[in-house]
Scaffold this active site. Structure first.
Site, PDB file in Angstrom:
ATOM      1  N   GLY A  33      10.996  88.409-117.147  1.00 27.33           N
ATOM      2  CA  GLY A  33      10.863  86.976-116.906  1.00 27.33           C
ATOM      3  C   GLY A  33      10.368  86.188-118.097  1.00 27.33           C
ATOM      4  O   GLY A  33      10.384  84.966-118.078  1.00 27.33           O
ATOM      5  N   CYS A  85      35.377  80.278 -94.442  1.00 29.42           N
ATOM      6  CA  CYS A  85      36.330  80.167 -95.545  1.00 29.42           C
ATOM      7  C   CYS A  85      37.740  79.983 -94.974  1.00 29.42           C
ATOM      8  O   CYS A  85      38.168  80.742 -94.094  1.00 29.42           O
ATOM      9  CB  CYS A  85      36.265  81.425 -96.417  1.00 29.42           C
ATOM     10  SG  CYS A  85      37.578  81.468 -97.670  1.00 29.42           S
ATOM     11  N   CYS A  99      39.858  83.362 -96.197  1.00 23.59           N
ATOM     12  CA  CYS A  99      39.574  84.719 -95.707  1.00 23.59           C
ATOM     13  C   CYS A  99      38.770  84.720 -94.418  1.00 23.59           C
ATOM     14  O   CYS A  99      38.559  85.764 -93.821  1.00 23.59           O
ATOM     15  CB  CYS A  99      38.863  85.539 -96.775  1.00 23.59           C
ATOM     16  SG  CYS A  99      37.129  85.088 -97.005  1.00 23.59           S
ATOM     17  N   CYS A 113      35.772  80.422-100.240  1.00 20.69           N
ATOM     18  CA  CYS A 113      34.791  81.211-100.971  1.00 20.69           C
ATOM     19  C   CYS A 113      34.733  80.749-102.420  1.00 20.69           C
ATOM     20  O   CYS A 113      35.774  80.550-103.058  1.00 20.69           O
ATOM     21  CB  CYS A 113      35.173  82.699-100.969  1.00 20.69           C
ATOM     22  SG  CYS A 113      35.066  83.470 -99.364  1.00 20.69           S
ATOM     23  N   CYS A 131      36.865  86.829-102.010  1.00 21.99           N
ATOM     24  CA  CYS A 131      37.802  86.235-101.069  1.00 21.99           C
ATOM     25  C   CYS A 131      39.092  87.078-101.017  1.00 21.99           C
ATOM     26  O   CYS A 131      39.611  87.395 -99.948  1.00 21.99           O
ATOM     27  CB  CYS A 131      38.108  84.805-101.488  1.00 21.99           C
ATOM     28  SG  CYS A 131      38.877  83.801-100.207  1.00 21.99           S
TER      29      CYS A 131
END
Lengths: 281, 255, 231
Positions: free
Chosen positions: A29, A238, A241, A263, A269
């Protein structure tokens, strides 16, 4: 290919970047400065990510590049073909096939594995920069774990908007020590950062910073006990899909204002549709 | 004697000017100590040194957090910052420099709480509301931006934002310096009652003898970086021995 | 209760060419519990200087001032500031000639503060304060006003209430009845005598001979210090 070193950057530069990566992995980090190079594309187009990719890629790697989840945008296609040319590596759009994934603003829906590395393109590496304009002061705040101001911002969001207003680039605490920008990924993707088996690297070319989240590292999104981190997803399915769990893009599809949700992760997808097709067949 | 803060032979120069010249003092728990002197006497430098904002070139500052006196210089920046964020407070003359004007009053009060680990939004708001009341600001202004507050209200907000972590030691730099006379009295009264109620120890820098008389138990008079006189506030002001103190006291307009 | 011996006090006025003003020379005073000693002498003899020295407000150059504070004798001259503050909170009361108070604070809170400093609860302290103010003829409608607009006599009665609201083992009074009418003078005389009866040692400057005769057990005459140069 003639005239270029393998993967475009010279070996000295790659070594310099790898040293920065090692340090970044050692201090999860923490933003490590590095001598960012000029690349054959403008800042803001992923120069930090490209330099990381160039420093890490080997002849056996398989590279995937996504831009907002999509493999087929100009940016994604260009970067993929760039490395195909300068390193001669195999490229793919399939998340499962890739050993190296460079991404702008998304994490793939398909869970990552321990043998994969994901490289994020980062415009602004310091989450404190809007709160503390002075860089030296911001660095001291990181050193002192003085992150009260960040919570003040979240407090203010809840007070003004009833919820945390940032829906992307939501700040996280890494390894209970450093406050980190996850890059402008949607808050929806934040939970995927936590204890991910893959090594996650972040490169900011213009700001000349590299930082990292090593595999299986704790990454906690900032929140309040009584206003828990609660990322939003459009409550749609979606259109392509039928997924009800993936992160969706909203698209205007005609001049009458017709809209479609699909998506954002194009590979996911396609895999979903393929599976449905196979199942039906 | 329960000493909270102790300074030993502090020396500090800015170029050829001695801002602190062999300054020693002690501050007890719950005691209010005023440092008076004209501009350039070194009183602000002394305040900065005592509050850990400036490291004097020579001399030691010892702070006793209950576990015995410890030199500030040896406790490291992390520990010092933690002290400054919670157990100590600093009230600046200009509240605009200390507050975030584009953050609500509640956010300003909550900042030190959040910096000390508070993570419950509702609790933070409740505490902030309580503190607005304690400094006589209408709690309905909790979500208002301080940029629309008057000077007196801003100073009261700064006091609330400082005292919210229940510090044991508060440094004040001319806390009523920038305010209208009509507002000054109210702030002084507020400071005095809060300081007593909370049992705070205070180091107060002021050039206003009247402020020192109303607030302080003890007084230090500084000139050219040196302490020229010190003692019980009313004794120093009513029976000044040093030439400079006599001048200072004689220069005050009668109330 | 209070015993001062060999007090010398000279003011050096740096702003007036370091003029030396010798006010006290070898001043002595002993006051027992329940006794009232009145200081007398011509104006400028040093009565107020002595009284202020006994309070620690003036710092004497020599001598000692022993005060019985919580069963030990403490020397005010050498005691550290915090001890003097402590003694003033619990043992040593002082009524000055003029009221000096935080601006904007209502009189009831000025008076209640004395009791609050001794640890009384806010409500109790205010109750006692209200009673004492009323006893001294400050009408309840005035209790919640700051004293800035009060007359001289009213301010002085607030000042008296502020001290008499609590018992003091040692009480120093600097012309406590100066600006009062006959009726209020009488009330103050009775307050002083009540304090004596409950064991206070009182030292006072009383210009009003009638008042002095009614409260004082002894009169201590103070003569101006005569220096060879002046004589």
């Amino acid at each position: 290919m003639q005239g270029y070193n393998f993967a475009y950057l010279d070996e000295q530069t790659k070594r310099m970047i790898r040293r920065a990566v090692l340090k970044a992995v050692a201090i999860p980090g923490h933003q490590v400065p590095f001598a960012s190079r000029e690349m054959p594309l403008p800042y803001g187009w992923g120069t930090g990510g490209i330099q990381l990719t160039a420093a890490l890629i080997g002849p056996d790697d398989v590279l995937k590049v996504i831009d907002q989840g999509a493999d087929d945008t100009t940016n994604a296609v260009s970067i993929r073909s760039f490395f195909a040319r300068v390193a001669g590596v195999r490229t793919t759009t399939r998340t499962t096939e890739a050993s190296l994934i460079q991404t702008r603003h998304r994490i793939p829906e398909t869970p990552l594995r321990a043998d994969q590395i994901i490289i994020y393109q980062v415009p602004m590496p310091d989450p404190l920069y809007r709160l503390e304009p002075s860089r030296p002061v911001a660095r001291r705040l990181h050193a002192m774990v003085d992150y009260g101001a960040m919570h003040v911002k979240l407090y203010e969001d809840i007070t003004r908007f009833g919820r945390v207003a940032v829906s992307y680039d939501h700040p996280v605490m890494v390894n209970q020590r450093y406050l980190m920008s996850p890059s402008p990924i949607p808050a929806f993707d934040n939970p995927k950062l936590h204890r991910s088996p893959a090594l996650q690297l972040f490169g900011a070319g213009r700001e000349k910073r590299i930082y990292a989240v090593p595999p299986f590292t704790s990454v906690v999104s900032l929140d309040f006990e009584d206003h828990e981190f609660n990322p939003q997803r459009a409550p749609q399915t979606c259109a392509l899909c039928g997924s009800t769990t993936s992160y969706l893009d909203e698209m205007v599809i005609d001049d009458q204002g017709g809209r479609m949700f699909a998506c954002s992760d194009t590979d996911f997808c396609e895999q979903q549709r393929q599976a449905q097709h196979d199942h039906a067949a | 004697m329960i000493t909270l803060l102790e300074a030993h032979a502090l020396h500090h120069r800015f170029g050829r000017t001695a801002a602190l010249d062999d300054v020693s003092l002690t501050l007890r728990r719950h005691e209010i100590l005023a440092i008076v002197g004209e501009s350039g006497s070194g009183k602000t430098t002394l305040l900065n040194a005592l509050s850990g904002r400036l490291t004097p070139q020579r001399g030691d500052i010892l702070y006793d957090d209950g576990g015995g006196p410890r030199a500030l210089a040896s406790c490291g920046e992390v520990v010092l910052r933690k002290l400054q964020r919670a157990r100590w407070g600093y009230i600046a003359q200009d509240p605009r420099s200390a507050l975030r004007l584009d953050i609500s009053a509640g956010g300003n009060i909550g900042e030190r709480l959040m910096a000390s680990g508070a993570r419950h939004y509702g609790d933070i708001r409740a505490i902030a509301t309580h503190w607005l009341e304690a400094v006589e600001i209408d709690p309905a202004r909790l979500d208002d931006l301080p940029r629309y507050f008057s000077g007196g209200m801003l100073q009261r907000l700064q006091i609330a934002a400082t005292l919210v972590t229940a510090p044991e030691l508060v440094f004040m730099d001319e806390p009523t310096g920038g305010l209208d006379v009509s507002v000054q009295a109210r702030i002084l009264d507020l400071i005095r009652s809060l300081v007593r109620r909370l049992g705070l120890a205070v180091v107060l820098v002021t050039h206003d003898i009247g402020v020192a008389r109303l607030l302080a138990d003890r007084l230090i008079v500084m000139r050219h970086g040196r302490i020229v006189e010190s003692g019980l506030t009313d004794q120093v002001l009513d029976d000044p021995h040093d030439e400079y103190t006599q001048l200072l006291v004689a220069s005050v307009l009668p109330a | 209760m209070i015993e001062a011996t060999g007090l010398d006090k000279t003011f050096i006025l740096h702003l007036q060419g370091s003029a030396r003003l010798e006010v006290l020379r070898n001043a002595c005073l002993t006051v027992s519990a329940g006794e009232c000693v009145a200081l007398s002498g011509p104006s400028g003899a040093g009565k107020t200087t002595l009284l202020r020295s006994l309070y620690g407000n003036y710092l004497v150059d020599r001598g000692e001032i022993l005060v019985r504070h919580q069963d030990t004798m403490v020397d005010l001259v050498t005691a550290p500031a915090e001890t003097i503050i402590d003694i003033r909170r619990a043992t040593l009361g002082y009524v000055s000639q003029f009221l000096r108070a935080m601006p904007r604070v209502p009189v009831i809170d000025i008076v209640a503060e004395t009791a609050r400093d001794r640890g009384a609860a806010a409500a109790t302290a205010r109750e006692h304060a209200a009673a004492m103010l009323s006893h001294l003829g400050i009408a309840p409608r005035l209790h919640h006003l700051p004293p800035a607009t009060f007359s001289g006599g009213e301010q002085q009665r607030v000042n008296l209430a502020r001290s008499f609201v609590c018992p003091w083992p040692v009480l120093l009074l600097d012309e406590p009845t100066a600006s009062l009418d006959a009726a209020n003078r009488d009330i103050v005389v009775r307050l002083i005598n009540a304090a004596k009866q409950s064991g206070s040692a009182v030292v006072g400057i009383f210009h009003d001979a009638a008042v002095r005769d009614r409260v004082a057990d002894r009169v201590l005459h103070i003569d101006p210090v005569t220096t060879p140069e002046l004589a």
